[in-house]
Write a protein that holds these residues in place. Structure first.
Motif, short mmCIF file in Angstrom:
data_model
loop_
_atom_site.label_atom_id
_atom_site.label_comp_id
_atom_site.label_asym_id
_atom_site.label_seq_id
_atom_site.Cartn_x
_atom_site.Cartn_y
_atom_site.Cartn_z
N THR A 194 -14.91 -8.24 15.44
CA THR A 194 -13.73 -7.50 14.97
C THR A 194 -12.67 -7.44 16.06
O THR A 194 -11.48 -7.61 15.80
CB THR A 194 -14.15 -6.08 14.56
OG1 THR A 194 -15.36 -6.14 13.85
CG2 THR A 194 -13.11 -5.44 13.71
N LEU A 195 -13.11 -7.21 17.31
CA LEU A 195 -12.15 -7.18 18.43
C LEU A 195 -11.47 -8.53 18.59
O LEU A 195 -10.27 -8.59 18.87
CB LEU A 195 -12.88 -6.81 19.71
CG LEU A 195 -13.29 -5.36 19.87
CD1 LEU A 195 -14.19 -5.19 21.06
CD2 LEU A 195 -12.06 -4.51 20.05
N THR A 218 -8.51 -16.17 12.32
CA THR A 218 -9.04 -14.82 12.12
C THR A 218 -9.83 -14.73 10.82
O THR A 218 -10.87 -14.06 10.78
CB THR A 218 -7.92 -13.79 12.09
OG1 THR A 218 -7.08 -14.04 10.96
CG2 THR A 218 -7.10 -13.82 13.33
N ILE A 219 -9.37 -15.42 9.77
CA ILE A 219 -10.11 -15.38 8.50
C ILE A 219 -11.50 -15.97 8.69
O ILE A 219 -12.51 -15.38 8.29
CB ILE A 219 -9.33 -16.14 7.41
CG1 ILE A 219 -8.01 -15.41 7.11
CG2 ILE A 219 -10.15 -16.25 6.15
CD1 ILE A 219 -7.11 -16.17 6.20
N PHE A 229 6.14 -11.73 11.36
CA PHE A 229 6.54 -13.03 10.81
C PHE A 229 7.42 -12.88 9.58
O PHE A 229 8.39 -13.62 9.43
CB PHE A 229 5.30 -13.86 10.49
CG PHE A 229 4.61 -14.36 11.71
CD1 PHE A 229 5.10 -15.44 12.40
CD2 PHE A 229 3.49 -13.71 12.20
CE1 PHE A 229 4.47 -15.89 13.54
CE2 PHE A 229 2.86 -14.17 13.34
CZ PHE A 229 3.35 -15.24 14.01
N MET A 254 -9.36 0.37 18.45
CA MET A 254 -10.46 -0.54 18.81
C MET A 254 -11.14 -0.08 20.09
O MET A 254 -12.36 -0.14 20.21
CB MET A 254 -9.91 -1.94 18.99
CG MET A 254 -9.59 -2.60 17.70
SD MET A 254 -9.10 -4.26 18.02
CE MET A 254 -8.45 -4.68 16.46
N LEU A 259 -3.71 -17.20 12.26
CA LEU A 259 -4.29 -16.27 11.28
C LEU A 259 -5.43 -16.92 10.53
O LEU A 259 -6.37 -16.23 10.12
CB LEU A 259 -3.22 -15.80 10.31
CG LEU A 259 -2.27 -14.76 10.87
CD1 LEU A 259 -1.36 -14.26 9.78
CD2 LEU A 259 -3.04 -13.62 11.44
N ASP A 260 -5.39 -18.25 10.35
CA ASP A 260 -6.51 -18.93 9.69
C ASP A 260 -7.78 -18.73 10.51
O ASP A 260 -8.87 -18.56 9.95
CB ASP A 260 -6.19 -20.41 9.54
CG ASP A 260 -4.97 -20.63 8.68
OD1 ASP A 260 -4.67 -19.71 7.89
OD2 ASP A 260 -4.32 -21.67 8.81
N SER A 320 -1.21 -14.28 18.21
CA SER A 320 -0.32 -15.00 17.29
C SER A 320 1.07 -14.38 17.28
O SER A 320 2.05 -15.09 17.08
CB SER A 320 -0.91 -15.03 15.89
OG SER A 320 -0.61 -13.83 15.22
N ILE A 321 1.17 -13.05 17.52
CA ILE A 321 2.50 -12.46 17.67
C ILE A 321 3.14 -12.95 18.97
O ILE A 321 4.32 -13.32 19.01
CB ILE A 321 2.41 -10.93 17.67
CG1 ILE A 321 2.07 -10.43 16.28
CG2 ILE A 321 3.74 -10.31 18.11
CD1 ILE A 321 2.00 -8.93 16.19
N VAL A 360 -10.88 -10.71 16.28
CA VAL A 360 -9.86 -10.85 15.22
C VAL A 360 -8.57 -10.15 15.65
O VAL A 360 -7.47 -10.71 15.51
CB VAL A 360 -10.41 -10.27 13.90
CG1 VAL A 360 -9.29 -10.16 12.88
CG2 VAL A 360 -11.50 -11.14 13.35
N GLY A 361 -8.70 -8.94 16.20
CA GLY A 361 -7.50 -8.22 16.66
C GLY A 361 -6.79 -8.95 17.77
O GLY A 361 -5.56 -9.05 17.79
N ASP A 386 4.02 -16.67 18.64
CA ASP A 386 4.82 -17.00 17.46
C ASP A 386 4.23 -18.14 16.65
O ASP A 386 4.96 -18.89 16.00
CB ASP A 386 6.26 -17.38 17.88
CG ASP A 386 7.25 -16.42 17.22
OD1 ASP A 386 6.83 -15.76 16.26
OD2 ASP A 386 8.40 -16.35 17.67
N VAL A 387 2.92 -18.31 16.72
CA VAL A 387 2.25 -19.35 15.94
C VAL A 387 1.46 -18.66 14.84
O VAL A 387 0.49 -17.98 15.10
CB VAL A 387 1.31 -20.19 16.82
CG1 VAL A 387 0.62 -21.25 15.97
CG2 VAL A 387 2.08 -20.83 17.93
N ALA A 388 1.90 -18.85 13.59
CA ALA A 388 1.25 -18.13 12.49
C ALA A 388 -0.08 -18.75 12.10
O ALA A 388 -0.88 -18.12 11.42
CB ALA A 388 2.18 -18.09 11.28
N GLY A 417 -4.86 -11.82 16.48
CA GLY A 417 -3.63 -11.35 15.84
C GLY A 417 -2.54 -11.07 16.84
O GLY A 417 -1.38 -11.48 16.67
N VAL A 418 -2.90 -10.38 17.94
CA VAL A 418 -1.90 -10.08 18.97
C VAL A 418 -1.38 -11.36 19.60
O VAL A 418 -0.17 -11.51 19.85
CB VAL A 418 -2.51 -9.15 20.03
CG1 VAL A 418 -1.54 -8.95 21.18
CG2 VAL A 418 -2.85 -7.82 19.43
#
Lengths: 134, 89
Positions: free
Chosen positions: B41-42, B63-64, A56, A17, B60-61, B51-52, B44-45, B55-57, B48-49
Protein backbone atom coordinates in the motif's frame (compact mmCIF):
# COMPACT_ATOMS: atom_id res chain seq x y z
CA UNK A 1 -5.53 27.34 -5.29
CA UNK A 2 -5.37 23.87 -6.79
CA UNK A 3 -1.75 23.62 -5.74
CA UNK A 4 -2.74 24.20 -2.14
CA UNK A 5 -5.44 21.51 -2.29
CA UNK A 6 -3.00 19.10 -3.94
CA UNK A 7 -0.33 19.75 -1.32
CA UNK A 8 -2.80 19.31 1.53
CA UNK A 9 -4.06 16.04 0.10
CA UNK A 10 -0.54 14.72 -0.45
CA UNK A 11 0.64 15.65 3.03
CA UNK A 12 -2.41 14.28 4.79
CA UNK A 13 -2.18 11.06 2.79
CA UNK A 14 1.47 10.68 3.75
CA UNK A 15 0.69 11.40 7.40
CA UNK A 16 -2.07 8.76 7.41
CA UNK A 17 0.33 6.22 5.93
CA UNK A 18 2.92 7.09 8.55
CA UNK A 19 0.25 6.61 11.24
CA UNK A 20 -0.53 3.18 9.79
CA UNK A 21 3.15 2.23 9.98
CA UNK A 22 3.45 3.53 13.56
CA UNK A 23 0.36 1.50 14.42
CA UNK A 24 1.73 -1.68 12.88
CA UNK A 25 4.91 -1.20 14.85
CA UNK A 26 3.45 -0.21 18.22
CA UNK A 27 0.15 -2.07 18.65
CA UNK A 28 0.22 -5.26 20.68
CA UNK A 29 -1.34 -8.08 18.65
CA UNK A 30 -2.28 -9.20 15.14
CA UNK A 31 -5.87 -7.95 15.04
CA UNK A 32 -5.08 -4.48 16.39
CA UNK A 33 -2.19 -4.20 13.92
CA UNK A 34 -4.53 -5.06 11.08
CA UNK A 35 -6.97 -2.49 12.37
CA UNK A 36 -4.23 0.13 11.98
CA UNK A 37 -2.98 -0.88 8.54
CA UNK A 38 -6.17 -1.54 6.60
CA UNK A 39 -8.06 1.62 7.42
CA UNK A 40 -5.35 4.26 7.74
CA UNK A 41 -3.31 3.03 4.78
CA UNK A 42 -6.36 2.75 2.51
CA UNK A 43 -7.38 6.30 3.41
CA UNK A 44 -3.83 7.55 2.78
CA UNK A 45 -3.66 5.94 -0.66
CA UNK A 46 -7.08 7.32 -1.51
CA UNK A 47 -6.01 10.87 -0.63
CA UNK A 48 -2.80 10.56 -2.67
CA UNK A 49 -4.78 9.24 -5.64
CA UNK A 50 -7.24 12.15 -5.41
CA UNK A 51 -4.21 14.46 -5.51
CA UNK A 52 -2.95 12.64 -8.63
CA UNK A 53 -6.36 13.06 -10.30
CA UNK A 54 -6.36 16.77 -9.47
CA UNK A 55 -2.81 17.18 -10.78
CA UNK A 56 -3.35 15.66 -14.22
CA UNK A 57 -7.05 16.56 -14.71
CA UNK A 58 -7.44 14.37 -17.79
CA UNK A 59 -10.24 11.89 -18.24
CA UNK A 60 -7.98 8.85 -18.67
CA UNK A 61 -5.84 9.64 -15.62
CA UNK A 62 -8.81 10.50 -13.40
CA UNK A 63 -10.50 7.26 -14.37
CA UNK A 64 -7.40 5.26 -13.54
CA UNK A 65 -6.89 7.05 -10.23
CA UNK A 66 -10.46 6.40 -9.18
CA UNK A 67 -10.07 2.83 -10.35
CA UNK A 68 -7.15 2.43 -7.95
CA UNK A 69 -9.20 3.96 -5.12
CA UNK A 70 -12.19 1.70 -5.73
CA UNK A 71 -9.97 -1.35 -6.07
CA UNK A 72 -8.15 -0.64 -2.80
CA UNK A 73 -11.35 0.15 -0.92
CA UNK A 74 -12.82 -3.13 -2.18
CA UNK A 75 -9.85 -5.42 -1.60
CA UNK A 76 -8.44 -4.11 1.69
CA UNK A 77 -11.35 -5.38 3.85
CA UNK A 78 -11.39 -8.74 2.06
CA UNK A 79 -7.66 -9.26 2.52
CA UNK A 80 -7.85 -8.16 6.16
CA UNK A 81 -10.72 -10.54 6.84
CA UNK A 82 -8.89 -13.46 5.23
CA UNK A 83 -5.63 -12.80 7.06
CA UNK A 84 -7.38 -12.24 10.39
CA UNK A 85 -9.33 -15.47 10.02
CA UNK A 86 -6.18 -17.41 9.12
CA UNK A 87 -4.31 -15.81 12.03
CA UNK A 88 -7.02 -16.76 14.51
CA UNK A 89 -7.12 -20.35 13.28
CA UNK A 90 -3.34 -20.63 13.31
CA UNK A 91 -3.50 -19.59 16.95
CA UNK A 92 -1.89 -16.19 17.11
CA UNK A 93 -2.18 -14.89 20.65
CA UNK A 94 -4.52 -12.05 21.49
CA UNK A 95 -3.42 -9.12 23.60
CA UNK A 96 -3.56 -9.77 27.36
CA UNK A 97 -5.94 -6.82 27.77
CA UNK A 98 -8.51 -8.21 25.33
CA UNK A 99 -11.97 -7.75 26.85
CA UNK A 100 -14.05 -10.09 24.72
CA UNK A 101 -13.39 -13.00 22.39
CA UNK A 102 -16.79 -14.15 21.21
CA UNK A 103 -15.39 -16.98 19.08
CA UNK A 104 -13.61 -18.73 21.95
CA UNK A 105 -16.60 -20.43 23.69
CA UNK A 106 -18.13 -21.55 20.37
CA UNK A 107 -15.12 -22.63 18.34
CA UNK A 108 -13.30 -25.92 18.77
CA UNK A 109 -9.74 -25.56 17.42
CA UNK A 110 -9.14 -29.31 17.35
CA UNK A 111 -12.09 -30.27 15.14
CA UNK A 112 -12.27 -26.83 13.42
CA UNK A 113 -16.02 -26.73 14.17
CA UNK A 114 -18.17 -23.78 15.09
CA UNK A 115 -21.20 -24.31 17.32
CA UNK A 116 -23.95 -21.87 18.21
CA UNK A 117 -25.15 -23.80 21.28
CA UNK A 118 -28.65 -23.97 19.84
CA UNK A 119 -28.31 -27.24 17.92
CA UNK A 120 -30.94 -29.93 18.40
CA UNK A 121 -31.41 -33.32 16.79
CA UNK A 122 -34.25 -31.92 14.70
CA UNK A 123 -32.48 -29.00 13.08
CA UNK A 124 -29.20 -30.85 12.61
CA UNK A 125 -30.83 -33.45 10.36
CA UNK A 126 -30.52 -32.92 6.63
CA UNK A 127 -33.73 -32.19 4.78
CA UNK A 128 -33.11 -32.37 1.04
CA UNK A 129 -35.22 -30.25 -1.22
CA UNK A 130 -36.45 -31.14 -4.67
CA UNK A 131 -34.12 -28.75 -6.52
CA UNK A 132 -30.96 -29.92 -4.75
CA UNK A 133 -28.26 -30.85 -7.29
CA UNK A 134 -27.60 -34.39 -6.11
CA UNK B 1 5.02 22.09 -4.32
CA UNK B 2 8.48 20.57 -4.58
CA UNK B 3 8.97 20.79 -0.84
CA UNK B 4 5.59 19.17 -0.23
CA UNK B 5 6.48 16.29 -2.54
CA UNK B 6 9.85 15.81 -0.86
CA UNK B 7 8.26 15.92 2.60
CA UNK B 8 5.57 13.39 1.73
CA UNK B 9 8.15 11.09 0.15
CA UNK B 10 10.21 11.34 3.33
CA UNK B 11 7.18 10.52 5.49
CA UNK B 12 6.35 7.50 3.35
CA UNK B 13 9.97 6.35 3.43
CA UNK B 14 9.92 6.57 7.20
CA UNK B 15 6.69 4.57 7.19
CA UNK B 16 8.39 1.94 5.03
CA UNK B 17 11.24 1.71 7.55
CA UNK B 18 8.78 1.25 10.45
CA UNK B 19 6.89 -1.45 8.56
CA UNK B 20 10.22 -3.12 7.81
CA UNK B 21 11.01 -3.24 11.52
CA UNK B 22 7.73 -5.08 12.07
CA UNK B 23 8.55 -7.38 9.16
CA UNK B 24 11.85 -8.32 10.84
CA UNK B 25 10.50 -8.54 14.39
CA UNK B 26 7.00 -9.90 13.72
CA UNK B 27 6.53 -12.75 16.16
CA UNK B 28 4.42 -14.86 13.82
CA UNK B 29 3.87 -15.30 10.09
CA UNK B 30 0.50 -13.45 9.97
CA UNK B 31 2.19 -10.36 11.45
CA UNK B 32 4.74 -10.44 8.66
CA UNK B 33 1.99 -10.81 6.07
CA UNK B 34 0.27 -7.72 7.49
CA UNK B 35 3.55 -5.80 7.29
CA UNK B 36 4.02 -6.91 3.67
CA UNK B 37 0.54 -5.75 2.80
CA UNK B 38 1.28 -2.37 4.33
CA UNK B 39 4.45 -2.32 2.21
CA UNK B 40 2.50 -2.67 -1.01
CA UNK B 41 0.00 0.00 0.00
CA UNK B 42 2.86 2.38 0.83
CA UNK B 43 4.50 1.64 -2.51
CA UNK B 44 1.25 2.48 -4.30
CA UNK B 45 1.26 5.85 -2.52
CA UNK B 46 4.93 6.47 -3.31
CA UNK B 47 4.38 5.72 -7.00
CA UNK B 48 1.45 8.15 -7.01
CA UNK B 49 3.62 10.90 -5.54
CA UNK B 50 6.39 10.16 -8.02
CA UNK B 51 3.97 10.31 -10.93
CA UNK B 52 3.01 13.82 -9.77
CA UNK B 53 6.69 14.74 -9.40
CA UNK B 54 7.76 13.50 -12.85
CA UNK B 55 4.48 14.39 -14.63
CA UNK B 56 4.29 10.90 -16.12
CA UNK B 57 0.74 9.56 -15.87
CA UNK B 58 1.69 6.05 -17.04
CA UNK B 59 3.01 5.26 -13.58
CA UNK B 60 -0.61 4.83 -12.50
CA UNK B 61 -0.76 1.54 -14.41
CA UNK B 62 2.02 0.29 -12.17
CA UNK B 63 -0.01 1.18 -9.08
CA UNK B 64 -2.97 -0.86 -10.37
CA UNK B 65 -0.75 -3.90 -10.94
CA UNK B 66 0.88 -3.40 -7.52
CA UNK B 67 -2.46 -3.29 -5.69
CA UNK B 68 -3.70 -6.37 -7.56
CA UNK B 69 -0.56 -8.35 -6.77
CA UNK B 70 -0.71 -7.41 -3.10
CA UNK B 71 -4.29 -8.61 -2.86
CA UNK B 72 -3.50 -11.91 -4.55
CA UNK B 73 -0.44 -12.40 -2.33
CA UNK B 74 -2.53 -11.80 0.81
CA UNK B 75 -5.13 -14.33 -0.33
CA UNK B 76 -2.41 -16.85 -1.16
CA UNK B 77 -0.66 -16.43 2.20
CA UNK B 78 -3.94 -16.80 4.05
CA UNK B 79 -4.79 -20.01 2.21
CA UNK B 80 -1.32 -21.31 2.90
CA UNK B 81 -1.74 -20.58 6.62
CA UNK B 82 -5.17 -22.15 6.86
CA UNK B 83 -4.13 -25.29 5.02
CA UNK B 84 -1.27 -25.62 7.51
CA UNK B 85 1.75 -25.73 5.28
CA UNK B 86 5.27 -26.09 6.70
CA UNK B 87 6.12 -23.00 8.76
CA UNK B 88 9.27 -21.66 10.27
CA UNK B 89 8.24 -18.42 11.94
Amino acid sequence: MIEVIKGTLLLSGAVFMLLAAVGVLRLPDLLTRMHATTKAAALGVSLVMVAVALHFAEVAVVARAFGVIVFILMTAPVAAHVIGRAGYFVGSRLWSGTVKDELRPNYDPLTHELKSGLETEANARRRPREDDPD
Amino acid sequence: MDAVIKLSLALMGLALCLAFVRLIKGPSLPDRVVALELFSTLIVGIIGVISIHTDVASFLDVTIVMALMAFLAAIGFARFLERGGPRDD
